[in-house]
Design an enzyme around this catalytic site. Sequence first.
Site, PDB file in Angstrom:
ATOM      1  N   ASP A 216      10.539  16.569  58.176  1.00  0.00           N
ATOM      2  CA  ASP A 216      11.277  15.514  57.479  1.00  0.00           C
ATOM      3  C   ASP A 216      11.225  15.738  55.963  1.00  0.00           C
ATOM      4  O   ASP A 216      10.159  15.692  55.346  1.00  0.00           O
ATOM      5  CB  ASP A 216      10.667  14.152  57.822  1.00  0.00           C
ATOM      6  CG  ASP A 216      11.566  12.978  57.481  1.00  0.00           C
ATOM      7  OD1 ASP A 216      12.250  13.050  56.429  1.00  0.00           O
ATOM      8  OD2 ASP A 216      11.596  12.002  58.249  1.00  0.00           O
TER       9      ASP A 216
ATOM     10  N   HIS B 182      14.699  14.998  59.041  1.00  0.00           N
ATOM     11  CA  HIS B 182      15.054  13.584  58.973  1.00  0.00           C
ATOM     12  C   HIS B 182      16.389  13.337  59.680  1.00  0.00           C
ATOM     13  O   HIS B 182      17.307  14.139  59.612  1.00  0.00           O
ATOM     14  CB  HIS B 182      15.172  13.182  57.496  1.00  0.00           C
ATOM     15  CG  HIS B 182      15.310  11.716  57.281  1.00  0.00           C
ATOM     16  ND1 HIS B 182      14.256  10.839  57.423  1.00  0.00           N
ATOM     17  CD2 HIS B 182      16.379  10.965  56.942  1.00  0.00           C
ATOM     18  CE1 HIS B 182      14.671   9.617  57.165  1.00  0.00           C
ATOM     19  NE2 HIS B 182      15.961   9.668  56.887  1.00  0.00           N
TER      20      HIS B 182
END
Length: 231
Positions: free
Chosen positions: A169, A200
């Site tokens: 992420d 993400h």
Amino acid sequence: MGETVTVRTPDGDFAAYIARPAAPQAPAMVVIQEIFGVNAVMRAITDDYAAAGYLAICPDLFWRIEPGIDITDHSEAEWKKAFELFNAFDVDLGAKDISATLGFIRADAGCSGKAGAVGFCLGGLLAFLTATRTDVDASAGYYGVGIERHVAEADKLTDPLLLHIAEQDQFVPKEAQALIVSALKNHPLVELYTYPGRDHAFARKGGEHYDAADAAKANERTLAFFKKALG
């Protein structure tokens, strides 16, 4: 499939998108937006939860800054706008508005009483805060941004919490992920899943980092989690 309703609070009124299931009464589900507002992606997720048997509602949490935000992740200008909104957003007031949304949807004749919350990105953080600060019956957060700053609040958990963490992420550094995992992995009310190689928003259909297999895995885990917690 859905309709727009108005949630009234002492601070002001805000809109919410609501989608109803086939059953006359069902558990409620508050769908908590990303940084792009109550857009087509969020409305589709809300519709999906209604199709799965929940009375689903997605509140406009940016209403205090600018009501009616409905943008995408497809242009630089929209990303710029989204981050401006994110930076101006007050998470404490957001949690308060989610609490108001829970009260609103529980009062609906179509609600069987129990209510869950599921959030993505900014909404992933808010799902965590919903679990620690409201009377929600269960919460699930996808790739929440900023949870590491609030992990001490896990002491206030009284109902189940599920978190999905994308190991690559770009908005949640490895150090933050490690802090979240170490703080929560042994908590009796927390389920944690990490997704190697995922960035993400890996569950956002049409997004740059969408991964169909891991999105399906995360969604299956989430639905199983809510079925157990909400009936």
